[in-house]
Write an enzyme that holds these catalytic residues in place. Structure first.
Site, PDB file in Angstrom:
ATOM      1  N   ASP A  19      18.118  36.513 -10.734  1.00 47.76           N
ATOM      2  CA  ASP A  19      17.120  37.330  -9.986  1.00 47.76           C
ATOM      3  C   ASP A  19      17.797  38.297  -8.872  1.00 47.76           C
ATOM      4  O   ASP A  19      19.061  37.955  -8.329  1.00 47.76           O
ATOM      5  CB  ASP A  19      15.964  36.567  -9.575  1.00 47.76           C
ATOM      6  CG  ASP A  19      16.382  35.515  -8.545  1.00 47.76           C
ATOM      7  OD1 ASP A  19      17.032  35.703  -7.703  1.00 47.76           O
ATOM      8  OD2 ASP A  19      15.781  34.162  -8.691  1.00 47.76           O
ATOM      9  N   ASP A  45      15.028  23.940 -11.824  1.00 55.15           N
ATOM     10  CA  ASP A  45      13.866  23.064 -11.593  1.00 55.15           C
ATOM     11  C   ASP A  45      13.336  22.750 -13.072  1.00 55.15           C
ATOM     12  O   ASP A  45      13.708  21.668 -13.463  1.00 55.15           O
ATOM     13  CB  ASP A  45      12.579  23.838 -10.829  1.00 55.15           C
ATOM     14  CG  ASP A  45      11.486  22.996 -10.533  1.00 55.15           C
ATOM     15  OD1 ASP A  45      11.525  21.619 -11.090  1.00 55.15           O
ATOM     16  OD2 ASP A  45      10.813  23.158  -9.696  1.00 55.15           O
ATOM     17  N   THR A  83      13.528  29.641 -16.508  1.00 55.10           N
ATOM     18  CA  THR A  83      14.085  31.077 -16.273  1.00 55.10           C
ATOM     19  C   THR A  83      15.345  30.854 -16.831  1.00 55.10           C
ATOM     20  O   THR A  83      15.975  32.004 -17.198  1.00 55.10           O
ATOM     21  CB  THR A  83      14.016  31.301 -14.822  1.00 55.10           C
ATOM     22  OG1 THR A  83      12.551  31.580 -14.326  1.00 55.10           O
ATOM     23  CG2 THR A  83      14.662  32.684 -14.114  1.00 55.10           C
ATOM     24  N   LYS A  88      14.166  39.975 -13.270  1.00 53.43           N
ATOM     25  CA  LYS A  88      12.826  39.217 -13.904  1.00 53.43           C
ATOM     26  C   LYS A  88      11.428  39.571 -13.246  1.00 53.43           C
ATOM     27  O   LYS A  88      11.511  39.835 -11.949  1.00 53.43           O
ATOM     28  CB  LYS A  88      13.004  37.786 -14.056  1.00 53.43           C
ATOM     29  CG  LYS A  88      12.910  37.082 -12.511  1.00 53.43           C
ATOM     30  CD  LYS A  88      13.224  35.533 -12.510  1.00 53.43           C
ATOM     31  CE  LYS A  88      13.260  34.721 -11.188  1.00 53.43           C
ATOM     32  NZ  LYS A  88      13.555  33.498 -11.118  1.00 53.43           N
ATOM     33  N   ASP A  98       0.690  -1.158  -0.056  1.00 51.12           N
ATOM     34  CA  ASP A  98       0.066  -0.038   0.086  1.00 51.12           C
ATOM     35  C   ASP A  98       0.893   1.236   0.124  1.00 51.12           C
ATOM     36  O   ASP A  98       0.406   2.395   0.312  1.00 51.12           O
ATOM     37  CB  ASP A  98      -0.908   0.062   1.238  1.00 51.12           C
ATOM     38  CG  ASP A  98      -0.142   0.291   2.723  1.00 51.12           C
ATOM     39  OD1 ASP A  98       0.988  -0.262   2.447  1.00 51.12           O
ATOM     40  OD2 ASP A  98      -0.874   0.119   3.654  1.00 51.12           O
ATOM     41  N   ARG A 114       7.372  38.265 -12.790  1.00 51.34           N
ATOM     42  CA  ARG A 114       6.547  37.368 -13.119  1.00 51.34           C
ATOM     43  C   ARG A 114       5.137  37.796 -13.276  1.00 51.34           C
ATOM     44  O   ARG A 114       4.595  38.442 -12.330  1.00 51.34           O
ATOM     45  CB  ARG A 114       6.643  36.102 -12.241  1.00 51.34           C
ATOM     46  CG  ARG A 114       7.894  35.371 -12.220  1.00 51.34           C
ATOM     47  CD  ARG A 114       7.862  34.182 -11.027  1.00 51.34           C
ATOM     48  NE  ARG A 114       9.208  33.495 -10.633  1.00 51.34           N
ATOM     49  CZ  ARG A 114       9.599  32.617 -11.535  1.00 51.34           C
ATOM     50  NH1 ARG A 114       8.747  31.941 -12.383  1.00 51.34           N
ATOM     51  NH2 ARG A 114      10.775  31.945 -11.312  1.00 51.34           N
ATOM     52  N   HIS A 139      17.699  26.944   0.170  1.00 57.23           N
ATOM     53  CA  HIS A 139      17.192  27.858  -0.765  1.00 57.23           C
ATOM     54  C   HIS A 139      17.141  29.328   0.014  1.00 57.23           C
ATOM     55  O   HIS A 139      17.273  30.557  -0.757  1.00 57.23           O
ATOM     56  CB  HIS A 139      15.763  27.421  -1.291  1.00 57.23           C
ATOM     57  CG  HIS A 139      14.984  28.261  -2.128  1.00 57.23           C
ATOM     58  ND1 HIS A 139      15.623  28.568  -3.506  1.00 57.23           N
ATOM     59  CD2 HIS A 139      14.037  29.185  -2.033  1.00 57.23           C
ATOM     60  CE1 HIS A 139      14.647  29.492  -3.918  1.00 57.23           C
ATOM     61  NE2 HIS A 139      13.860  29.966  -2.979  1.00 57.23           N
ATOM     62  N   ASP A 149      22.892  30.030  -9.349  1.00 62.94           N
ATOM     63  CA  ASP A 149      21.665  29.825  -8.837  1.00 62.94           C
ATOM     64  C   ASP A 149      21.834  28.776  -7.985  1.00 62.94           C
ATOM     65  O   ASP A 149      22.594  27.863  -8.162  1.00 62.94           O
ATOM     66  CB  ASP A 149      20.572  29.930  -9.711  1.00 62.94           C
ATOM     67  CG  ASP A 149      19.482  30.428  -9.006  1.00 62.94           C
ATOM     68  OD1 ASP A 149      19.446  30.881  -7.860  1.00 62.94           O
ATOM     69  OD2 ASP A 149      18.422  30.643  -9.665  1.00 62.94           O
TER      70      ASP A 149
END
Length: 339
Positions: A181, A234, A238, A204, A46, A206, A139, A230
């Site tokens: 950024d 992902d 960008t 930038k 499961d 958005r 991050h 950076d």
């Protein structure tokens, strides 16, 4: 003072190659076999996760190597359950080695009625029995404050600096470090200082999450070799758009140095078709076969860095010493061999 406990490594399924590489380097450093603790981390039909440790860990200094990358929830649960199993087996200390800390982007409330998931994850780790965190390039630096236990946050920029000096040895005066950024300026500035290069910013804006409406380059990048810096890549939207904007503004070449290659969705295809000459990522997240086969993506190993950090924690010596070239160069000889 002699250390009474032994350091022992255990790994979940998130990045076994990295865990095995750390174990091999620890064997080399200590002059004795340092394998991963024999355990099974499995799933019931499961989907429930089950952990069984086959070795005695009573009184040992345990290090769990487990990035909480995709699938983030499964890998996080593995980490929590391994920690609980070790705590109930009387391990003396449990350190979570999390090369990539998932949920780090949810570090604050951006609008009404939203969670701070990074704080929730911090609470869960402590409750599971984790007594120390070792991670890389969070991050948001303030996440360290979400924990009431020690957090050692390593940085990829010293490794990137060694690689840049090796790859661009004859072109150092042409380099320009670029932050994609405004929020990443501190990270980019750190690399720029290490390689003595000027700094530029791509501003930038958005329209909505995941879509970049407009990009403006702050700084003169004409005839420069631009290095975009950076913490994570992902979907690479960008990143690839920033590379194109830099070329449109007169840059000679564009390369990127990214700490965590999340590389979800169309990321690999975008990078391979982009104007970037190269994308350099670390192996904090286990690279897929698709990433490994992409010619303009290079991967730098983090095992030397994490191994030394683990040994320093075990010995009770400074982890911040790993931010210094004098400490890093001996453990990253392959990056400096041709200099």
């Amino acid at each position: 003072m002699p250390t009474l406990t032994e350091p022992k490594l255990i790994s979940g399924n998130a990045n076994l190659p990295l865990a095995e590489a750390i174990a091999r380097r620890m064997s080399l450093h200590r002059g004795m076999d340092q394998g991963l603790v024999d355990a099974r981390v499995e799933r019931f039909n499961d989907g429930e996760i089950f952990v069984e440790v086959f070795e005695n860990v009573r009184g040992e200094d345990m290090f769990i190597i487990q990035p909480t990358s995709n699938p983030a929830n499964d890998n996080l649960m593995e980490l929590l359950i391994i920690a609980d199993a070790l705590r109930r087996s009387s391990a003396q200390r449990i350190t979570a080695v999390i090369p990539y800390f998932g949920y780090a982007r949810q570090d604050r409330r951006t609008k009404a009625r939203t969670p701070i998931s990074a704080k929730l994850v911090a609470n869960m780790l402590v409750e599971a029995g984790v007594e120390r965190i070792l991670t890389m390039d969070l991050h948001a630096a303030q996440i360290q404050g979400f924990f009431d236990i020690p957090v050692d946050n390593l940085y990829a920029s010293p490794i990137f600096a060694l690689d840049v000096k090796n790859q661009f040895a004859d072109q150092m005066e042409d380099l320009m470090v670029v932050s994609p950024d405004v929020g990443g300026v501190a990270r980019a500035r750190e690399l720029a200082k290490r390689i003595n290069a000027p700094l530029s910013i791509v501003d930038k804006r958005r329209e909505k999450p995941g879509e970049v409406a407009e990009m403006t380059v702050i700084g003169d990048v004409s005839d420069k070799i631009c290095l975009i810096v950076d913490d994570m890549c992902d979907t690479a939207g960008t990143l690839c758009k920033a590379a194109q904007v830099l070329l449109d503004n007169g840059a000679k070449e564009v390369h990127a140095y990214i700490s965590h290659g999340v590389m979800s969705g169309p990321a690999v295809e975008r990078v391979s078709n982009s104007v970037m000459k190269s994308l350099v990522i670390t192996d904090s997240i286990q690279p897929t076969e698709e990433i490994l086969k992409t010619p303009n993506i290079r991967i730098l190993p983090t095992a030397p860095l994490f191994t030394q950090a683990i040994l320093n924690i075990w010995h009770g010596t400074s982890v911040s010493s790993l931010f210094d070239d004098k400490t890093l160069i001996p453990i990253y000889e392959h990056l400096t061999a041709s200099r």
